[in-house]
Motif scaffolding. Structure first.
Motif, short mmCIF file in Angstrom:
data_model
loop_
_atom_site.label_atom_id
_atom_site.label_comp_id
_atom_site.label_asym_id
_atom_site.label_seq_id
_atom_site.Cartn_x
_atom_site.Cartn_y
_atom_site.Cartn_z
N HIS A 84 0.80 -1.22 0.00
CA HIS A 84 0.00 0.00 0.00
C HIS A 84 0.84 1.28 0.00
O HIS A 84 0.42 2.31 0.49
N ARG A 85 2.03 1.17 -0.57
CA ARG A 85 2.84 2.37 -0.81
C ARG A 85 2.42 2.95 -2.15
O ARG A 85 2.16 2.21 -3.11
N VAL A 86 2.35 4.25 -2.21
CA VAL A 86 1.90 4.91 -3.43
C VAL A 86 2.97 4.78 -4.52
O VAL A 86 4.13 5.11 -4.31
N ILE A 87 2.55 4.29 -5.66
CA ILE A 87 3.40 4.25 -6.85
C ILE A 87 3.24 5.56 -7.62
O ILE A 87 4.20 6.17 -8.05
N ALA A 88 1.96 5.98 -7.78
CA ALA A 88 1.69 7.21 -8.54
C ALA A 88 0.30 7.72 -8.22
O ALA A 88 -0.61 6.94 -7.94
N TYR A 89 0.16 9.03 -8.27
CA TYR A 89 -1.15 9.69 -8.24
C TYR A 89 -1.33 10.25 -9.65
O TYR A 89 -0.48 10.98 -10.14
N GLU A 90 -2.43 9.87 -10.30
CA GLU A 90 -2.64 10.34 -11.67
C GLU A 90 -4.09 10.77 -11.90
O GLU A 90 -5.00 9.95 -11.80
N PRO A 91 -4.30 12.04 -12.22
CA PRO A 91 -5.61 12.45 -12.70
C PRO A 91 -5.75 11.94 -14.14
O PRO A 91 -4.94 12.30 -14.99
N LEU A 92 -6.72 11.08 -14.38
CA LEU A 92 -6.81 10.41 -15.68
C LEU A 92 -7.90 10.96 -16.60
O LEU A 92 -7.77 10.89 -17.82
N PHE A 93 -8.98 11.47 -16.02
CA PHE A 93 -10.11 11.90 -16.84
C PHE A 93 -10.61 13.26 -16.37
O PHE A 93 -10.72 13.52 -15.17
N PHE A 94 -10.91 14.13 -17.33
CA PHE A 94 -11.36 15.48 -17.04
C PHE A 94 -12.69 15.71 -17.74
O PHE A 94 -12.82 15.42 -18.93
N GLY A 95 -13.67 16.20 -17.00
CA GLY A 95 -15.00 16.36 -17.57
C GLY A 95 -15.51 17.77 -17.53
O GLY A 95 -14.75 18.73 -17.66
N THR A 96 -16.80 17.87 -17.31
CA THR A 96 -17.47 19.16 -17.24
C THR A 96 -17.74 19.49 -15.77
O THR A 96 -17.19 18.85 -14.88
N ILE A 97 -18.60 20.46 -15.53
CA ILE A 97 -18.87 20.84 -14.14
C ILE A 97 -19.69 19.80 -13.38
O ILE A 97 -19.75 19.85 -12.16
N HIS A 98 -20.30 18.85 -14.08
CA HIS A 98 -21.13 17.87 -13.37
C HIS A 98 -20.92 16.41 -13.78
O HIS A 98 -21.58 15.52 -13.24
N GLN A 99 -20.00 16.14 -14.69
CA GLN A 99 -19.75 14.75 -15.04
C GLN A 99 -18.43 14.61 -15.79
O GLN A 99 -17.89 15.58 -16.31
N THR A 100 -17.95 13.38 -15.80
CA THR A 100 -16.78 13.05 -16.62
C THR A 100 -16.94 11.64 -17.14
O THR A 100 -17.59 10.80 -16.51
N SER A 101 -16.38 11.37 -18.28
CA SER A 101 -16.38 10.03 -18.83
C SER A 101 -15.14 9.31 -18.31
O SER A 101 -14.04 9.84 -18.37
N VAL A 102 -15.36 8.10 -17.79
CA VAL A 102 -14.27 7.29 -17.27
C VAL A 102 -14.20 6.02 -18.12
O VAL A 102 -15.21 5.34 -18.31
N TYR A 103 -13.00 5.72 -18.60
CA TYR A 103 -12.81 4.55 -19.45
C TYR A 103 -12.03 3.48 -18.69
O TYR A 103 -10.82 3.62 -18.47
N PRO A 104 -12.73 2.41 -18.28
CA PRO A 104 -12.08 1.35 -17.51
C PRO A 104 -10.83 0.78 -18.17
O PRO A 104 -9.85 0.46 -17.49
N ARG A 105 -10.82 0.69 -19.48
CA ARG A 105 -9.68 0.15 -20.20
C ARG A 105 -8.40 0.94 -19.90
O ARG A 105 -7.32 0.39 -19.71
N VAL A 106 -8.52 2.27 -19.83
CA VAL A 106 -7.37 3.12 -19.56
C VAL A 106 -6.85 2.86 -18.14
O VAL A 106 -5.64 2.77 -17.92
N ILE A 107 -7.76 2.69 -17.19
CA ILE A 107 -7.36 2.41 -15.81
C ILE A 107 -6.65 1.07 -15.72
O ILE A 107 -5.61 0.94 -15.06
#
Length: 175
Positions: A84-107
């Motif tokens: 449970h040591r952090v390897i990386a913190y990565e913001p992966l998806f950026f959306g609008t003011i009320h939603q974002t699309s998340v792609y499981p494949r990328v994760i």
């Protein structure tokens, strides 16, 4: 990381800290630079060296610093090793003011490339509310199931907002 800010915020009196939401609206350019520099220092000295995160509160504090000032929804992942040591913190998806699309494949691809054993999911709600939507719950369970199939454990999913921080694990929503 310490929880000095939280301890100070709990004190009552004329010198107590204001809520996050009030503070962030009053930031000057210099204040904003200081906050961003503090995050860089945390990244360099805490996150980059891969320590175990000592408590759920440490994770909440770190993610809150990363996401609270975002004006649009951001979905990020803390990738972690078997201890449970952090390897990386990565913001992966950026959306609008009320939603974002998340792609499981990328994760999944990123977890595999980092050789992550576990992860913590996080996103902000620019509206301020930390209440998870049905879509948030469905996505979390879908990702958890998908990642289990490649032996990557989802430890928690946090929602960051002006009202505080919501933990799926603390509310029994990771099943």
């Amino acid at each position: 990381m310490t929880t000095t800010v939280n301890a100070c915020a709990e004190k009552q009196g004329p010198y107590s800290l204001r809520p996050w939401s009030e503070f962030l609206h009053d930031l000057t350019a210099v204040d904003t630079w200081i906050v961003h520099r503090a995050i860089q220092i945390l990244d360099e000295h805490v996150i980059k060296h891969g320590p175990k995160l000592a408590s759920p509160q440490d994770v909440k504090d770190y993610l809150r610093l990363q996401l609270i000032n975002e004006q649009r929804e951001v979905f990020a992942v803390l990738f972690m090793d078997v201890q449970h040591r952090v390897i990386a913190y990565e913001p992966l998806f950026f959306g609008t003011i009320h939603q974002t699309s998340v792609y499981p494949r990328v994760i999944v691809q990123r977890a595999m490339s980092l050789n992550a054993a576990s992860m913590i999911l996080a996103h902000n709600h620019p509206s301020g509310s930390t209440k998870p939507s049905d879509a948030d719950k469905q996505l979390t369970n879908r990702l958890k199931s998908l990642l289990e199939s490649i032996d990557v454990r989802v430890l928690d999913h946090f929602i960051i907002g002006d009202e505080g921080t919501f933990s799926f694990a603390e509310h029994g929503l990771l099943f």
